[in-house]
Write an enzyme that holds these catalytic residues in place. Structure first.
Site, PDB file in Angstrom:
ATOM      1  N   CYS A   8       2.469  46.006   4.966  1.00 25.00           N
ATOM      2  CA  CYS A   8       2.926  44.788   5.041  1.00 25.00           C
ATOM      3  C   CYS A   8       2.171  43.669   4.541  1.00 25.00           C
ATOM      4  O   CYS A   8       2.646  42.632   4.182  1.00 25.00           O
ATOM      5  CB  CYS A   8       3.068  44.372   6.426  1.00 25.00           C
ATOM      6  SG  CYS A   8       3.691  45.614   7.810  1.00 25.00           S
ATOM      7  N   ASP A  51      -0.434  42.689   6.083  1.00 25.92           N
ATOM      8  CA  ASP A  51      -1.536  42.219   7.142  1.00 25.92           C
ATOM      9  C   ASP A  51      -1.485  42.952   8.099  1.00 25.92           C
ATOM     10  O   ASP A  51      -0.311  43.446   8.422  1.00 25.92           O
ATOM     11  CB  ASP A  51      -0.479  40.818   7.653  1.00 25.92           C
ATOM     12  CG  ASP A  51      -0.896  39.503   6.821  1.00 25.92           C
ATOM     13  OD1 ASP A  51      -2.158  39.387   6.813  1.00 25.92           O
ATOM     14  OD2 ASP A  51      -0.163  38.524   6.581  1.00 25.92           O
ATOM     15  N   CYS A  93      -5.549  38.133   4.504  1.00 25.89           N
ATOM     16  CA  CYS A  93      -5.874  36.959   3.890  1.00 25.89           C
ATOM     17  C   CYS A  93      -6.692  35.935   4.757  1.00 25.89           C
ATOM     18  O   CYS A  93      -6.718  36.567   5.980  1.00 25.89           O
ATOM     19  CB  CYS A  93      -4.869  36.223   3.241  1.00 25.89           C
ATOM     20  SG  CYS A  93      -3.817  35.452   4.352  1.00 25.89           S
ATOM     21  N   CYS A 141       1.195  33.956   9.828  1.00 29.52           N
ATOM     22  CA  CYS A 141      -0.009  34.697   9.797  1.00 29.52           C
ATOM     23  C   CYS A 141      -0.574  34.618  11.541  1.00 29.52           C
ATOM     24  O   CYS A 141      -1.091  35.394  12.077  1.00 29.52           O
ATOM     25  CB  CYS A 141      -1.476  34.286   9.193  1.00 29.52           C
ATOM     26  SG  CYS A 141      -1.118  34.646   7.527  1.00 29.52           S
TER      27      CYS A 141
END
Lengths: 324, 404
Positions: free
Chosen positions: A54, A56, A81, A131
C-alpha cells in the site's frame, strides 16, 4: 488555480517542527516483547495496519495491565514516509496511560492536532492527512484484539471523510439544515473533503464507499421531494398559498366554475387560466377571455372585478387577476 | 559535503556554457529576424549552435533540428501534429507508445484518446524495456505513429531504437523517440537509426532549462503547433531565444565530444557506487542490466524502506536523489516503472534513483556510500518490515486497505 498555486509548495516545508523532529528521532519506536509483558503480568497486543504494497504499514504494540485495562506502554514500527512515522509515534504517545476503552476514542484528528506547532496551523499538508488515519485504524484493531470484539463495533457511524472524520449522518443533516448546494459549502461547514480530497468524487487517492457529490445529489433530491409533499399536504387542507402550481390552478378553476363561469357562458363567452405567478406580496393569475367576453367593455372593469373579488374571497387576499 | 545525484531530473549548467550565453543578454541582444546590424550580429553564434546540434546527433543537412521551449513542447508537437496530419486529415486512427513514457507523452496520449484516437500502451519486460517484436505485433494498418523513448528516466534502460526504427520503416509508420535521457549520455547518431522525429532537452546535458529541440528527418511534413512570425523556417514561430540556443549548442558539443571516454568515467563511478550498495546491504536490488543502462543511472530497491522516507534521510545528509514512488509525488501512486517491470508490490514503494553526471567526483561517491548505508540502517530499525514480534492472532493485515 491562482497565483499561489503556480509554484506548488514544497511538501516537506509544510510539515510542522514536531513532525520533523519525530521523524528524525521517533520516541516510541521499537517493540514490546512477550517476555517483558509476562514478567510484569501484563498482556501484549500487537496489531498491523496497511501493508508495504500500500505504501504505508504500521505495527502497534500495547502492553496492557489486565487489572484495569490500562495501556502501560506503547510502541510502534512503521514502513512509511516521514509523516507516517511521526503520526505513528504520536499515536503511541497518546495511547500510553489510557485505558483501552479511552484509547479507542483517539482519532486521527487528535493525532494531527497533537503534531501541530500552533493550534491554527495544520501539522501536515492535505495530501498527508491519510497517514494519521492509519493511526486511528490500527488503534481500533488493537482494541478489538484486546477486548475480543470486532473492530467494526467501535464504529457506530459511517465515516465519509476519514481525514476530518465526518459521518454520513452529520453530512446529511448539515446539508439539509443549511440548505447547502455545493461541495465547497459542505467543506466550509464540515471540513469534509478539505484534506486528501478522496471523498469528494471517484478518482482520488483512495476509492471510497461514499462520495460527497453523490450524498449532496441524494439529499438535494430528497429535499425537493419533501418540499413537494409538504405543498401537496398543505393544498389538501385548503391552504391556497402553499399549494403546488397544479393544485392552485385546479382550485382557481373550481372557484370560477362555482360562481362566475355560468354567467359568462350565458352571455356567449368564457374564461381560461393562462398562468399563475407567485411573488412575496401577490399571487398573479393571468386569464384570457374567450368568445363574446373577448373585447367586451365590462371585461376589464365589472366582470374582472367580479372574478377577482370571488377568488380573493374563496382563496387568498393576495390574488390579483390580470387579463391578457 | 553536499552531493547532487539527481541528474536525470536536471543538471548543473556547465560554467563554460553559462559564460558563452552571457554576451547574448545585454550586448548582442538584437532580434535575429531584424535587418539591421543589431539583429544580424547574433547570426554567427546561432549558426554555430545549429552546427553543434547537427554534429552532436549526427543529423544530415537535409534534416531539420528545430529549437523549442523544452522537450515537453517537442513531444506535444509531434503527437498533436501527427494527430492533425494523419488522423484528422488522414485515414489513420492509432498511436503506439509504452506505459513508461515521460508524462509529456503519456498525458498527451490521454488527451488524444479523449479526442477519439486509439492508443496502445505497450508493456515492458522484466528489464524495463519494450522489445522490438512487441512493437511489431501491435502496429496495424491504421497506425499513424510509434512513440517510444530512447532511454528511460527512472531506470536508465536503453530501448532497441535501431530495431524499432527498422520495423517502423518497413511498416511505413512514423517513428518518434523521446531522446531526452539519451542525448549527451550515450552515443546518438541519426545516420545509424531510422527515426522520423526525436525530442531533446538542453538541461539534461548541462545546458540551460527552458530550451529543447525537435529533430525532423528529411525536413518532412509536420504541421506547426506555434503559429506566428515564421521563425525557424516557419516550423516553429516565436522570437529565437538566442542565449539559450547558444547555450544548448555548446552544451551538446561538450557532452558529445569524446562521449565514450566521458561515459566510461561516469560508468566507473556509477558501478563502484552500485557495487558498494549491493555488497554492503542485504535485501536490495537494482533494476535492469547495467550494460544496457545509461552509464549514470541506478534505480535501487531497498526492502522495508519506503522511498520518501529514504529521500528524507538522504536530504538530511545533504544528498539529492529522487523517487517516483508513493508519498513523494502528489498522486501517491506506486512507482509505475517498478510495477511495470513486475517487481513485487511490496517493492514498488521502495525505489530510489541515483543519477550521476560528469561532474560527480570520487569523494562524493565515497560520501554517498557511507550516508546511504547509515540511512538504510536507521530506517530499517524503525521499519515494520523488519520487526521481530509478530502480530497477535487476528492482528495481521490481510489486504491493502489504502492506496488503491
Amino acid at each position: 488555480m491562482a497565483k499561489n498555486d503556480l509554484l506548488g509548495g514544497s511538501l516537506w516545508d509544510q510539515y510542522s517542527n514536531k513532525v520533523t523532529t519525530l521523524m528524525n528521532n521517533p520516541i516510541n519506536q521499537g517493540e514490546i516483547t512477550q517476555e517483558e509483558c509476562d514478567a510484569a503480568g501484563h498482556k501484549l497486543i500487537v496489531a498491523d495496519f496497511g501493508a508495504e504494497s500500500c505504501g504505508d504499514a504500521v505495527r502497534l504494540y500495547w502492553e496492557v495491565d489486565p487489572a484495569n485495562d490500562t495501556i502501560v506502554n506503547s510502541k510502534f514500527k512503521s514502513f512509511g514516509c516521514g509523516t507516517a512515522i511521526a503520526s505513528s509515534d504520536m499515536m503511541a504517545e497518546l495511547c500510553i496511560g489510557k485505558t483501552v476503552q479511552q484509547a479507542v476514542k483517539i482519532t486521527n484528528i487528535d493525532v494531527e492536532m497533537s503534531l501541530r506547532d500552533d493550534p491554527e496551523t495544520p501539522a501536515v499538508p492535505p495530501q498527508k492527512m491519510h497517514c494519521s488515519v492509519m493511526a486511528y485504524d490500527v488503534i481500533k484493531k488493537a482494541a478489538g484484539l484486546y477486548l475480543g470484539v470486532d473492530e467494526a463495533s467501535f464504529e457506530d457511524e459511517i465515516i465519509v471523510c476519514e481525514c476530518a472524520r465526518v459521518s454520513l449522518g452529520t453530512l446529511r443533516e448539515v446539508i439539509k439544515l443549511n440548505d447547502l448546494k455545493s461541495i465547497e459549502q459542505i467543506t466550509d461547514y464540515t471540513k469534509a473533503g478539505g484534506f486528501c480530497k478522496s471523498c469528494i468524487k471517484p478518482g482520488g487517492h483512495e476509492a471510497r464507499e461514499y462520495y460527497l457529490v453523490d450524498i449532496l445529489a441524494d439529499v438535494r433530491r430528497e429535499m425537493d421531494v419533501e418540499k413537494m409533499q409538504a405543498s401537496a399536504d398543505a393544498g389538501l387542507q385548503g391552504d391556497f398559498e402553499t399549494m403546488t402550481l397544479v393544485q392552485k390552478i385546479k382550485a382557481i378553476d373550481a372557484a370560477i366554475d362555482e360562481s362566475v363561469r355560468q354567467f359568462l357562458i350565458m352571455d356567449g363567452g368564457n374564461v381560461e387560466i393562462i398562468d399563475v405567478k407567485d411573488s412575496p406580496d401577490y399571487i398573479d393569475i393571468y386569464i384570457r377571455y374567450l368568445g363574446a367576453c373577448n373585447g367586451c367593455a365590462s371585461s376589464s372593469t365589472g366582470t374582472l372585478y367580479a372574478i377577482e373579488a370571488t377568488l380573493k374571497e374563496k382563496l387568498s387576499n393576495k390574488i390579483r387577476v390580470l387579463p391578457i | 559535503m553536499q552531493v547532487y545525484l539527481d541528474n536525470n531530473a536536471t543538471t548543473m549548467v556547465d560554467p563554460a556554457v553559462t559564460e558563452a550565453m552571457i554576451p547574448f543578454f545585454s550586448e548582442i541582444y538584437g532580434n535575429p529576424n531584424s535587418l539591421h546590424r543589431f539583429g544580424t550580429a547574433s547570426h554567427p553564434a546561432i549558426t554555430k549552435a545549429i552546427n553543434q546540434m547537427y554534429k552532436a546527433i549526427g543529423a544530415n543537412d537535409k534534416d531539420d533540428i528545430v529549437f523549442t521551449s523544452c522537450a515537453t513542447e517537442a513531444n506535444n508537437w509531434v503527437l498533436q501534429s501527427v494527430w492533425i496530419d494523419k488522423i484528422l486529415h488522414g485515414e489513420k486512427n492509432h498511436i503506439v507508445t509504452t506505459e513508461i513514457e515521460h508524462p509529456s507523452v503519456l498525458s498527451t496520449c490521454k488527451f488524444l484518446e479523449d479526442m477519439g484516437v486509439k492508443v496502445t500502451y505497450l508493456p515492458v519486460n522484466d528489464q524495463g524495456i519494450v522489445e522490438a517484436h512487441t512493437v511489431r505485433a501491435f502496429i496495424t494498418e491504421k497506425t499513424a505513429l510509434v512513440s517510444i523513448m530512447w532511454a528511460n528516466n527512472e531506470t536508465g534502460m536503453i530501448f532497441p531504437i535501431q530495431e524499432i526504427g527498422e520495423i517502423c520503416k518497413e511498416k511505413g509508420v512514423l517513428f518518434h523517440t523521446d531522446g531526452v535521457q539519451a542525448v549527451g549520455k550515450i552515443p546518438v547518431n541519426m545516420q545509424e537509426v531510422h527515426v522520423d522525429f526525436m525530442s531533446m532537452s538542453a538541461h539534461k546535458f548541462h545546458g540551460p532549462k527552458g530550451i529543447g529541440a525537435l529533430y525532423i528527418k528529411n525536413s518532412q511534413k509536420l504541421t506547426p503547433m506555434l503559429h506566428g512570425g515564421d521563425q525557424m523556417g516557419g516550423r516553429r514561430s516565436g522570437t529565437l531565444n538566442v542565449p539559450y540556443i547558444v547555450g544548448m549548442g555548446l552544451a551538446a558539443q561538450l557532452a558529445t565530444t569524446n562521449i565514450e571516454e566521458k561515459m566510461e568515467s561516469i560508468r566507473v563511478k556509477r558501478d563502484r557506487l552500485e557495487d558498494a550498495l549491493l555488497g554492503s546491504l542485504s535485501d536490495v536490488f537494482t533494476v535492469g542490466d547495467r550494460n544496457n543502462r545509461t552509464p549514470n543511472t541506478i534505480l535501487i530497491s531497498i526492502r522495508g524502506v519506503e522511498g520518501e522516507g529514504m529521500l528524507w534521510d538522504l536530504n538530511n545528509a545533504l544528498i539529492g536523489a529522487s523517487t517516483g514512488s508513493a508519498c513523494a509525488s502528489e498522486d501517491l501512486e506506486a512507482n509505475s516503472v517498478m510495477l511495470a517491470i513486475g517487481a513485487d508490490n511490496e517493492l514498488a514503494h521502495t525505489g530510489i534513483r541515483l543519477s550521476l553526471s560528469r561532474f560527480t567526483t570520487d569523494e562524493e561517491i565515497d560520501y554517498v556510500i557511507e550516508r546511504f548505508e547509515s540511512a538504510v540502517k536507521r530506517l530499517r530499525a524503525i521499519s515494520s518490515s523488519y520487526a521481530i514480534v509478530q502480530p497477535t492472532a487476528g492482528g495481521a493485515t490481510l489486504a491493502c486497505h489504502i492506496h488503491h
